[in-house]
Design an enzyme around this catalytic site. Sequence first.
Site, PDB file in Angstrom:
ATOM      1  N   CYS A   1       0.835  -1.202   0.000  1.00  0.00           N
ATOM      2  CA  CYS A   1       0.000   0.000   0.000  1.00  0.00           C
ATOM      3  C   CYS A   1       0.877   1.262   0.000  1.00  0.00           C
ATOM      4  O   CYS A   1       1.497   1.576  -0.999  1.00  0.00           O
ATOM      5  CB  CYS A   1      -0.984  -0.034   1.169  1.00  0.00           C
ATOM      6  SG  CYS A   1      -2.349   1.132   0.971  1.00  0.00           S
TER       7      CYS A   1
ATOM      8  N   HIS B   1      -3.643  -5.186   0.501  1.00  0.00           N
ATOM      9  CA  HIS B   1      -3.085  -5.688   1.769  1.00  0.00           C
ATOM     10  C   HIS B   1      -3.134  -7.223   1.804  1.00  0.00           C
ATOM     11  O   HIS B   1      -4.200  -7.809   2.032  1.00  0.00           O
ATOM     12  CB  HIS B   1      -3.875  -5.123   2.954  1.00  0.00           C
ATOM     13  CG  HIS B   1      -3.626  -3.673   3.195  1.00  0.00           C
ATOM     14  ND1 HIS B   1      -2.629  -3.216   4.028  1.00  0.00           N
ATOM     15  CD2 HIS B   1      -4.229  -2.574   2.698  1.00  0.00           C
ATOM     16  CE1 HIS B   1      -2.638  -1.892   4.034  1.00  0.00           C
ATOM     17  NE2 HIS B   1      -3.598  -1.478   3.237  1.00  0.00           N
TER      18      HIS B   1
ATOM     19  N   GLU C   1      -1.928  -9.072   4.079  1.00  0.00           N
ATOM     20  CA  GLU C   1      -1.921  -9.553   5.472  1.00  0.00           C
ATOM     21  C   GLU C   1      -3.308  -9.692   6.072  1.00  0.00           C
ATOM     22  O   GLU C   1      -3.474 -10.344   7.106  1.00  0.00           O
ATOM     23  CB  GLU C   1      -1.052  -8.624   6.345  1.00  0.00           C
ATOM     24  CG  GLU C   1      -1.641  -7.250   6.645  1.00  0.00           C
ATOM     25  CD  GLU C   1      -1.382  -6.203   5.567  1.00  0.00           C
ATOM     26  OE1 GLU C   1      -1.544  -5.008   5.865  1.00  0.00           O
ATOM     27  OE2 GLU C   1      -1.032  -6.579   4.430  1.00  0.00           O
TER      28      GLU C   1
END
Length: 509
Positions: free
Chosen positions: A79, A167, A169
């Site tokens: 990001c 993202h 994660e």
Amino acid sequence: MKEKILILDFGSQYTQLIARRVRELNVYCEIYPYNHFPEPDNSVMGLILSGSPFSVRDKNAPIPDISMLKGKVPVLGICYGAQYLAQNFGGEVTPSDSREYGRAKLGFVDDSNPLLNNITSNSQVWMSHGDTIMKLPPNYKIIASTGDIKVGAFAVEGEKTYGLQFHPEVYHTSQGSVILKNFLSDICGCSQDWTPLSYIESTVKQLQDTLGNDKVVLGLSGGVDSSVAATLLHKAIGENLTCIFVDNGLLRKNEFQAVLDSYLGMGLKVIGVDASKKFLKDLKGITEPEQKRKIIGRNFIEVFDAEAHKIKDVKWLGQGTIYPDVIESVSVNGPSATIKSHHNVGGLPDKMKLKVVEPLKLLFKDEVRRVGTALGLSQELLGRHPFPGPGLGIRILGDVTAEKVRILQDADEIFIKGLKDSGLYDQVWQAATILLPVQSVGVMGDERTYENVVALRAVGSTDGMTADWSHLPYEFLAKVSNDIINKVKGINRVVYDISSKPPATIEWE
């Protein structure tokens, strides 16, 4: 030398989540502020740049100096990290026509690129950004796009540097763990052998090397962190560890003896100190929450210090500090790293002139539990809910008296036992009973009553940083409410707290 991944923090809410996902893949990593990280050595296998609430176009945008790492070790920008890699090396980032938050689908995927190996087109990803990479530097190549975002991911030709606009994660990126594994294993060459057992082995050896024949004193709370810290230290130095457990009069019902009994079979040398009268005396008439915390903290230090002085030649203070405590105490905005003074038992190192040893300071809470399991600690102990240091002192709103402690202990015991008996205890991250400083009218038999109100609080969380209220069954809440009102003299009303964190906190004070 232990392999590790460096994660640079630009202030993102997701930075700790990146670290947790990396560690779930059995790779050790450390988080540092973008402007204060150690000079890399041969143990650094790769670098991850986190997201950020900032825009790379802001005048005060966080700009790291990664010249010692970029092009030398693999780099993954996520990001903001990806936008920094584009903007600062010859590309262009502009405000998005429409800010993209939430789910998106990958339309184009170059799965021949090692980062996106085994990633399918139409895979769901999670976006959270207000800027868009409009132009890439000359040697950058697009490797993934969504319907709205052309530069969904990129790779730098001639070096192992990558950027993801989404993202990987977060849970909502369906193949995020595959992308992270590709980066860590295939691109960085990490061996993925960082496990609880390997952590125990390396930590015990490190403790033995550091402590030698020195004596250590540690304050036990009966909770997970201090118990696992004590067990690791005991494994390293045996009889040279002495643990002190202080009863501040604000523990759960019968907890002092129950905790002491639970340590009997663990081989630990534990001294129990009943200082409840001293704590209650000093809290008399005090209603302000911060003042109560300070009195409880100061008294703990005095009692612990007096008891520790009875042990000859102590040189170290053991603490159950865990990694989130350390991360949160490092400033992302300032040029230097400043550690909180309090940790677990603030004031003790200065007062006692002891060096501090923190065997868990590199672990997240869930990792502490996994290490505890590998050490053979009971699941009952490892599954215990977190309990605040000031105990019931901050769950009795207003002034604290022995009678209020008695009422709250009795009500709390019914709630906690009810959760266990109903098989709900392990589904809840933390449960609490709060004695409110209000009284309400009730009817018992033919008489009107004017008695106390308690609030029940149960939340789900992974680390306490955010939490949602637990949707406990109505039948369970009805039974617990009925039992508390019928069995605890002094209570005639029970309410249930349905606030999330944020905006509320888990504790009421």
